[in-house]
Design a protein around this motif. Structure first.
Motif, short mmCIF file in Angstrom:
data_model
loop_
_atom_site.label_atom_id
_atom_site.label_comp_id
_atom_site.label_asym_id
_atom_site.label_seq_id
_atom_site.Cartn_x
_atom_site.Cartn_y
_atom_site.Cartn_z
N ARG A 34 0.85 -1.21 0.00
CA ARG A 34 0.00 0.00 0.00
C ARG A 34 0.88 1.25 0.00
NH1 ARG A 34 -4.59 2.92 2.11
NH2 ARG A 34 -6.06 1.22 2.34
N GLU A 35 1.88 1.26 0.87
CA GLU A 35 2.78 2.41 0.97
C GLU A 35 3.56 2.61 -0.32
OE1 GLU A 35 4.34 5.78 2.37
OE2 GLU A 35 2.78 4.61 3.37
N GLU A 36 3.99 1.53 -0.93
CA GLU A 36 4.74 1.60 -2.19
C GLU A 36 3.90 2.22 -3.32
OE1 GLU A 36 6.18 -1.83 -5.24
OE2 GLU A 36 6.63 -2.15 -3.11
N LEU A 37 2.59 2.03 -3.27
CA LEU A 37 1.69 2.49 -4.33
C LEU A 37 0.98 3.81 -4.04
CD1 LEU A 37 0.13 -0.98 -5.11
CD2 LEU A 37 1.65 0.32 -6.61
N VAL A 38 1.36 4.49 -2.97
CA VAL A 38 0.61 5.67 -2.53
C VAL A 38 0.55 6.75 -3.62
CG1 VAL A 38 2.50 6.89 -1.33
CG2 VAL A 38 0.14 7.16 -0.56
N GLU A 39 1.63 6.99 -4.33
CA GLU A 39 1.60 8.02 -5.39
C GLU A 39 0.69 7.60 -6.54
OE1 GLU A 39 2.81 11.09 -5.30
OE2 GLU A 39 3.51 10.71 -3.26
N GLU A 40 0.75 6.32 -6.92
CA GLU A 40 -0.12 5.81 -7.99
C GLU A 40 -1.58 5.93 -7.59
OE1 GLU A 40 0.24 2.09 -10.57
OE2 GLU A 40 2.06 2.07 -9.34
N HIS A 41 -1.87 5.57 -6.33
CA HIS A 41 -3.24 5.65 -5.82
C HIS A 41 -3.77 7.07 -5.92
CE1 HIS A 41 -6.71 5.25 -3.15
NE2 HIS A 41 -6.24 6.25 -2.47
N TRP A 42 -2.99 8.05 -5.42
CA TRP A 42 -3.46 9.44 -5.41
C TRP A 42 -3.53 10.02 -6.81
CZ3 TRP A 42 -6.61 10.88 -2.10
CH2 TRP A 42 -6.54 10.42 -0.79
N SER A 43 -2.65 9.61 -7.69
CA SER A 43 -2.73 10.04 -9.08
C SER A 43 -4.03 9.55 -9.71
CB SER A 43 -1.52 9.51 -9.85
OG SER A 43 -1.60 9.89 -11.20
N TYR A 44 -4.39 8.32 -9.41
CA TYR A 44 -5.65 7.75 -9.90
C TYR A 44 -6.84 8.52 -9.32
CZ TYR A 44 -9.17 4.19 -11.00
OH TYR A 44 -10.27 3.52 -11.48
N MET A 45 -6.82 8.78 -8.02
CA MET A 45 -7.93 9.49 -7.37
C MET A 45 -8.05 10.92 -7.90
SD MET A 45 -9.65 7.57 -5.51
CE MET A 45 -9.29 5.87 -5.86
N ASP A 46 -6.93 11.54 -8.24
CA ASP A 46 -6.98 12.90 -8.80
C ASP A 46 -7.80 12.95 -10.08
OD1 ASP A 46 -5.49 13.92 -6.72
OD2 ASP A 46 -3.60 14.01 -7.86
N ARG A 47 -7.83 11.87 -10.82
CA ARG A 47 -8.63 11.82 -12.05
C ARG A 47 -10.12 11.91 -11.76
NH1 ARG A 47 -6.28 6.45 -14.49
NH2 ARG A 47 -8.39 6.37 -15.33
N TYR A 48 -10.52 11.59 -10.52
CA TYR A 48 -11.92 11.59 -10.11
C TYR A 48 -12.25 12.71 -9.12
CZ TYR A 48 -12.23 7.05 -12.37
OH TYR A 48 -12.23 6.04 -13.29
N ALA A 49 -11.37 13.68 -8.99
CA ALA A 49 -11.54 14.73 -7.97
C ALA A 49 -12.90 15.41 -8.06
CB ALA A 49 -10.42 15.75 -8.08
N ALA A 50 -13.37 15.70 -9.25
CA ALA A 50 -14.65 16.40 -9.41
C ALA A 50 -15.84 15.52 -9.06
CB ALA A 50 -14.79 16.91 -10.85
N GLN A 51 -15.68 14.20 -9.09
CA GLN A 51 -16.78 13.28 -8.82
C GLN A 51 -16.80 12.77 -7.38
OE1 GLN A 51 -14.64 12.69 -11.51
NE2 GLN A 51 -15.97 13.47 -13.11
N LEU A 52 -15.73 13.00 -6.62
CA LEU A 52 -15.66 12.47 -5.26
C LEU A 52 -16.52 13.28 -4.30
CD1 LEU A 52 -11.90 11.53 -4.96
CD2 LEU A 52 -13.84 9.96 -4.83
N ILE A 53 -17.36 12.59 -3.57
CA ILE A 53 -18.18 13.19 -2.52
C ILE A 53 -17.47 13.04 -1.18
CG2 ILE A 53 -20.38 12.99 -1.28
CD1 ILE A 53 -21.54 11.96 -4.03
N ALA A 54 -16.79 11.93 -1.00
CA ALA A 54 -16.00 11.67 0.20
C ALA A 54 -15.00 10.57 -0.11
CB ALA A 54 -16.90 11.25 1.36
N CYS A 55 -13.88 10.61 0.61
CA CYS A 55 -12.87 9.56 0.44
C CYS A 55 -11.94 9.56 1.65
CB CYS A 55 -12.08 9.76 -0.85
SG CYS A 55 -11.10 11.27 -0.89
N GLY A 56 -11.29 8.45 1.84
CA GLY A 56 -10.30 8.36 2.91
C GLY A 56 -10.11 6.93 3.36
N PRO A 57 -9.08 6.72 4.16
CA PRO A 57 -8.79 5.38 4.65
C PRO A 57 -9.69 5.02 5.83
CG PRO A 57 -7.20 6.90 5.55
CD PRO A 57 -8.07 7.69 4.61
N THR A 58 -9.91 3.73 6.00
CA THR A 58 -10.45 3.23 7.25
C THR A 58 -9.24 2.82 8.08
OG1 THR A 58 -10.75 1.02 6.30
CG2 THR A 58 -12.65 2.50 6.29
N LEU A 59 -9.33 2.99 9.38
CA LEU A 59 -8.16 2.82 10.25
C LEU A 59 -8.46 1.96 11.46
CD1 LEU A 59 -7.16 6.60 10.33
CD2 LEU A 59 -6.06 4.82 8.95
#
Length: 114
Positions: free
Chosen positions: A17-42
Motif C-alpha cells: 500500500r505504501e509503495e503504491l501511494v503516489e499511484e493511488h493518489w494520481s488515480y484518485m486525482d482523475r476523479y476529484a470532481a466526482q468524489l463526494i467523500a474519500c479516505g482510509p479506514t483505520l
C-alpha cells in the motif's frame, strides 16, 4: 448515480500500500470532481481499507473505478463492496468544518440480510 465503494485491505499488505501511494493518489486525482467523500479506514494509525463515495454515470463506470484502482490491481485489497448510495445531505466531505484536525469521524456499516 452515486456509489459507495469500500476496498478492504488484505492482511499484510501495508508495505505494498505504501509503495503504491503516489499511484493511488494520481488515480484518485482523475476523479476529484466526482468524489463526494474519500479516505482510509483505520485501526489506530494502521490503514485497513479505503472508502470512496463517488458520483459516476452508471454501474459500469463505478465498477471500472473500483476495479481499475492501482491498489486493487496490485493486490492490496482483499475485497470490494460497491453499492448505490444517495447523498441526502447534498454535501461533500469538504463542506464540513474541521478537516483532519477537527475530531474523529467514524464509518458505521450496517450489513443486513439479503
Amino acid at each position: 448515480m452515486q456509489f459507495f465503494c469500500y476496498h478492504r485491505d488484505r492482511p499484510g499488505s501495508a508495505a505494498l500500500r505504501e509503495e503504491l501511494v503516489e499511484e493511488h493518489w494520481s488515480y484518485m486525482d482523475r476523479y476529484a470532481a466526482q468524489l463526494i467523500a474519500c479516505g482510509p479506514t483505520l485501526d489506530g494509525d494502521t490503514a485497513t481499507g479505503s472508502t470512496h463515495i463517488v458520483d459516476l454515470p452508471d454501474l459500469a463506470a463505478a465498477r471500472a473505478f473500483a476495479f481499475d484502482e492501482p491498489n486493487f490491481q496490485a493486490g492490496v485489497y482483499r475485497d470490494v463492496m460497491l453499492r448505490c448510495w444517495r447523498n441526502v445531505l447534498g454535501r461533500t466531505m469538504w463542506d464540513f468544518p474541521g478537516g483532519r484536525e477537527g475530531g474523529n469521524r467514524y464509518l458505521v456499516l450496517g450489513l443486513g440480510a439479503g
